[in-house]
Design an enzyme around this catalytic site. Structure first.
Site, PDB file in Angstrom:
ATOM      1  N   THR A 137      43.849  28.862  30.236  1.00  0.00           N
ATOM      2  CA  THR A 137      44.844  28.808  31.309  1.00  0.00           C
ATOM      3  C   THR A 137      44.575  29.936  32.300  1.00  0.00           C
ATOM      4  O   THR A 137      43.750  30.821  32.050  1.00  0.00           O
ATOM      5  CB  THR A 137      46.268  29.045  30.753  1.00  0.00           C
ATOM      6  OG1 THR A 137      46.285  30.321  30.122  1.00  0.00           O
ATOM      7  CG2 THR A 137      46.693  27.958  29.786  1.00  0.00           C
ATOM      8  N   MET A 138      45.319  29.945  33.378  1.00  0.00           N
ATOM      9  CA  MET A 138      45.298  31.099  34.277  1.00  0.00           C
ATOM     10  C   MET A 138      45.720  32.326  33.465  1.00  0.00           C
ATOM     11  O   MET A 138      46.470  32.220  32.493  1.00  0.00           O
ATOM     12  CB  MET A 138      46.300  30.897  35.435  1.00  0.00           C
ATOM     13  CG  MET A 138      45.882  29.842  36.443  1.00  0.00           C
ATOM     14  SD  MET A 138      47.108  29.656  37.769  1.00  0.00           S
ATOM     15  CE  MET A 138      46.960  31.218  38.642  1.00  0.00           C
ATOM     16  N   ASP A 139      45.213  33.486  33.838  1.00  0.00           N
ATOM     17  CA  ASP A 139      45.694  34.764  33.292  1.00  0.00           C
ATOM     18  C   ASP A 139      45.342  34.969  31.812  1.00  0.00           C
ATOM     19  O   ASP A 139      46.039  35.700  31.115  1.00  0.00           O
ATOM     20  CB  ASP A 139      47.216  34.859  33.490  1.00  0.00           C
ATOM     21  CG  ASP A 139      47.718  36.287  33.420  1.00  0.00           C
ATOM     22  OD1 ASP A 139      46.944  37.214  33.727  1.00  0.00           O
ATOM     23  OD2 ASP A 139      48.889  36.483  33.042  1.00  0.00           O
ATOM     24  N   CYS A 140      44.307  34.303  31.320  1.00  0.00           N
ATOM     25  CA  CYS A 140      43.952  34.509  29.907  1.00  0.00           C
ATOM     26  C   CYS A 140      42.732  35.415  29.762  1.00  0.00           C
ATOM     27  O   CYS A 140      42.296  35.664  28.628  1.00  0.00           O
ATOM     28  CB  CYS A 140      43.753  33.181  29.188  1.00  0.00           C
ATOM     29  SG  CYS A 140      42.239  32.350  29.660  1.00  0.00           S
ATOM     30  N   GLY A 141      42.167  35.904  30.868  1.00  0.00           N
ATOM     31  CA  GLY A 141      41.069  36.869  30.761  1.00  0.00           C
ATOM     32  C   GLY A 141      39.690  36.317  31.070  1.00  0.00           C
ATOM     33  O   GLY A 141      38.676  36.949  30.748  1.00  0.00           O
ATOM     34  N   LYS A 142      39.613  35.179  31.761  1.00  0.00           N
ATOM     35  CA  LYS A 142      38.302  34.580  32.049  1.00  0.00           C
ATOM     36  C   LYS A 142      37.460  35.468  32.959  1.00  0.00           C
ATOM     37  O   LYS A 142      36.278  35.709  32.675  1.00  0.00           O
ATOM     38  CB  LYS A 142      38.475  33.197  32.713  1.00  0.00           C
ATOM     39  CG  LYS A 142      39.247  32.206  31.869  1.00  0.00           C
ATOM     40  CD  LYS A 142      39.442  30.890  32.592  1.00  0.00           C
ATOM     41  CE  LYS A 142      40.189  30.969  33.901  1.00  0.00           C
ATOM     42  NZ  LYS A 142      41.592  31.433  33.765  1.00  0.00           N
ATOM     43  N   GLU A 166      35.782  30.815  38.699  1.00  0.00           N
ATOM     44  CA  GLU A 166      36.574  29.801  39.418  1.00  0.00           C
ATOM     45  C   GLU A 166      35.767  28.506  39.528  1.00  0.00           C
ATOM     46  O   GLU A 166      35.758  27.836  40.571  1.00  0.00           O
ATOM     47  CB  GLU A 166      37.003  30.306  40.815  1.00  0.00           C
ATOM     48  CG  GLU A 166      37.709  31.654  40.836  1.00  0.00           C
ATOM     49  CD  GLU A 166      39.094  31.669  40.178  1.00  0.00           C
ATOM     50  OE1 GLU A 166      39.586  30.598  39.770  1.00  0.00           O
ATOM     51  OE2 GLU A 166      39.664  32.768  40.056  1.00  0.00           O
TER      52      GLU A 166
HETATM   53  N1  LIG Z   1      48.150  46.202  32.780  1.00  0.00           N
HETATM   54  C1  LIG Z   1      47.442  45.502  31.891  1.00  0.00           C
HETATM   55  N2  LIG Z   1      47.137  46.011  30.687  1.00  0.00           N
HETATM   56  C2  LIG Z   1      46.407  45.312  29.792  1.00  0.00           C
HETATM   57  N3  LIG Z   1      45.929  44.100  30.019  1.00  0.00           N
HETATM   58  C3  LIG Z   1      46.191  43.539  31.194  1.00  0.00           C
HETATM   59  C4  LIG Z   1      46.952  44.196  32.191  1.00  0.00           C
HETATM   60  N4  LIG Z   1      47.043  43.377  33.271  1.00  0.00           N
HETATM   61  C5  LIG Z   1      46.369  42.262  32.923  1.00  0.00           C
HETATM   62  N5  LIG Z   1      45.865  42.354  31.684  1.00  0.00           N
HETATM   63  C6  LIG Z   1      45.058  41.379  30.948  1.00  0.00           C
HETATM   64  O1  LIG Z   1      44.288  40.669  31.868  1.00  0.00           O
HETATM   65  C7  LIG Z   1      44.400  39.282  31.595  1.00  0.00           C
HETATM   66  C8  LIG Z   1      44.125  38.528  32.868  1.00  0.00           C
HETATM   67  O2  LIG Z   1      42.758  38.734  33.150  1.00  0.00           O
HETATM   68  P1  LIG Z   1      41.956  37.893  34.236  1.00  0.00           P
HETATM   69  O3  LIG Z   1      40.520  38.112  33.885  1.00  0.00           O
HETATM   70  O4  LIG Z   1      42.398  38.248  35.601  1.00  0.00           O
HETATM   71  O5  LIG Z   1      42.425  36.403  33.852  1.00  0.00           O
HETATM   72  P2  LIG Z   1      41.924  34.986  34.367  1.00  0.00           P
HETATM   73  O6  LIG Z   1      40.619  35.154  35.081  1.00  0.00           O
HETATM   74  O7  LIG Z   1      41.816  34.152  33.116  1.00  0.00           O
HETATM   75  O8  LIG Z   1      43.020  34.458  35.244  1.00  0.00           O
HETATM   76  C9  LIG Z   1      45.802  39.136  31.044  1.00  0.00           C
HETATM   77  O9  LIG Z   1      45.941  38.013  30.204  1.00  0.00           O
HETATM   78  C10 LIG Z   1      45.938  40.391  30.212  1.00  0.00           C
HETATM   79  O10 LIG Z   1      45.384  40.182  28.935  1.00  0.00           O
HETATM   80  C1  LIG Z   2      46.895  25.423  38.335  1.00  0.00           C
HETATM   81  C2  LIG Z   2      46.224  25.560  39.653  1.00  0.00           C
HETATM   82  C3  LIG Z   2      45.623  26.738  40.032  1.00  0.00           C
HETATM   83  N1  LIG Z   2      45.035  26.846  41.241  1.00  0.00           N
HETATM   84  C4  LIG Z   2      44.414  28.115  41.639  1.00  0.00           C
HETATM   85  C5  LIG Z   2      45.273  29.342  41.527  1.00  0.00           C
HETATM   86  C6  LIG Z   2      44.259  30.457  41.370  1.00  0.00           C
HETATM   87  O1  LIG Z   2      43.840  30.849  42.675  1.00  0.00           O
HETATM   88  C7  LIG Z   2      43.108  29.774  40.617  1.00  0.00           C
HETATM   89  C8  LIG Z   2      43.057  30.123  39.143  1.00  0.00           C
HETATM   90  O2  LIG Z   2      42.645  31.450  39.012  1.00  0.00           O
HETATM   91  P1  LIG Z   2      42.698  32.275  37.607  1.00  0.00           P
HETATM   92  O3  LIG Z   2      41.671  33.338  37.828  1.00  0.00           O
HETATM   93  O4  LIG Z   2      42.343  31.328  36.506  1.00  0.00           O
HETATM   94  O5  LIG Z   2      44.092  32.798  37.484  1.00  0.00           O
HETATM   95  O6  LIG Z   2      43.332  28.365  40.754  1.00  0.00           O
HETATM   96  C9  LIG Z   2      44.992  25.769  42.098  1.00  0.00           C
HETATM   97  O7  LIG Z   2      44.411  25.846  43.189  1.00  0.00           O
HETATM   98  N2  LIG Z   2      45.584  24.600  41.727  1.00  0.00           N
HETATM   99  C10 LIG Z   2      46.205  24.447  40.553  1.00  0.00           C
HETATM  100  O8  LIG Z   2      46.750  23.353  40.273  1.00  0.00           O
END
Ligand SMILES: Nc1ncnc2c1ncn2[C@@H]1O[C@H](COP(=O)(O)OP(=O)(O)O)[C@@H](O)[C@H]1O
Ligand SMILES: Cc1cn([C@H]2C[C@H](O)[C@@H](COP(=O)(O)O)O2)c(=O)[nH]c1=O
EC number: 2.7.1.21
Length: 216
Positions: free
Chosen positions: A10-15, A87
């Site tokens: 999902t979004m925000d899982c650390g990818k 992305e």
């Molecule tokens: N202040 C923080 N301290 C520790 N971990 C954080 C913090 N802010 C974000 N994170 C970690 O970063 C993750 C989001 O990383 P990110 O690589 O940007 O995600 P993605 O690319 O999947 O959207 C969060 O799930 C969390 O584990």
């Molecule tokens: C669900 C969803 C997401 N998006 C966009 C929003 C963010 O810009 C990226 C995902 O980035 P992340 O690094 O994985 O958080 O995707 C979108 O355009 N449409 C959607 O439905």
């Protein structure tokens, strides 16, 4: 044997964090990679993580042939040992085919990162093609959580905190935006199906309908 690997979650899982770590570990050993991204929140030509790390990247515009780009870099004398794509859901299916060709014809590892499904739970075309072509699919191990504490499996789009189901497939945004703006929230399937976000759950909990009634 080189591989096309699709890391999804999902979004925000650390990818993006993992993408940066993979690049860092390889460059610490003298390897050089090409990093592609598209529509990162930090702007064009950037790969950024919410942990605060950011690196320069090549913006993979829709018209760009990613295979040709790598071949050209190599023919200009550039060293390319691997390819990272963040992305990846935003790439065109034909660009995913080009990534597979980089693996097969140039014998380079390609690590792609992205979300599989959009706010309506439908596959992004780029992610669908990755699922069809990847040698390996990896689900990220750090689970994002729904407001209820369950594992988050779906991405909801919100406006003013409420889940919406109409709109363009691509709207760049974040999970921690201004409350009134278009944003995103990760939810478990149950709450995605019922369209219950953290804001609407909070509002329901405060509603007089659910407050205990004392008689007398
Ligand atoms: N202040 C923080 N301290 C520790 N971990 C954080 C913090 N802010 C974000 N994170 C970690 O970063 C993750 C989001 O990383 P990110 O690589 O940007 O995600 P993605 O690319 O999947 O959207 C969060 O799930 C969390 O584990
Ligand atoms: C669900 C969803 C997401 N998006 C966009 C929003 C963010 O810009 C990226 C995902 O980035 P992340 O690094 O994985 O958080 O995707 C979108 O355009 N449409 C959607 O439905």
């Amino acid at each position: 044997m080189s591989e096309l690997v699709f890391f999804s979650g999902t979004m925000d899982c650390g990818k993006s964090t993992l993408a940066l770590q993979i690049g860092h570990n390889r460059s610490a050993r003298g390897l050089q990679g090409v990093i592609f991204t598209r529509e990162d929140r930090a702007g064009a030509g950037k790969l950024s993580s919410r942990l605060g790390l950011v690196t320069d990247a090549v913006e993979a515009d829709p018209g760009m042939d990613l295979y040709a780009f790598v071949v050209e870099s190599m023919s200009r004398g550039g060293k390319v040992d691997y390819v990272i794509v963040d992305e990846a859901q935003f790439l065109l299916p034909t660009q995913i085919d080009q990534l597979a060709r980089i693996v097969d014809d140039l014998d380079l590892d390609v690590f792609a990162f992205g979300i599989t499904t959009d706010f309506r739970t439908k596959l992004f075309p780029g992610s669908q093609r990755l699922i069809e072509l990847a040698d390996r699919l990896e689900t990220l191990q750090v689970e994002a959580m729904c407001w209820c504490g369950a594992r988050a499996t779906h991405n909801a789009r919100t406006v003013g905190g409420e889940m919406v189901v109409e709109g363009e497939q691509v709207v760049v945004g974040d999970v921690r935006g201004a409350a009134e703006a278009v944003g995103y929230e990760v939810l478990c399937r149950r709450h995605h199906r019922k369209r219950v976000t953290s804001a609407t759950a909070r509002a329901a909990a405060l509603s007089p309908d659910v407050l205990p009634v004392t008689s007398g």
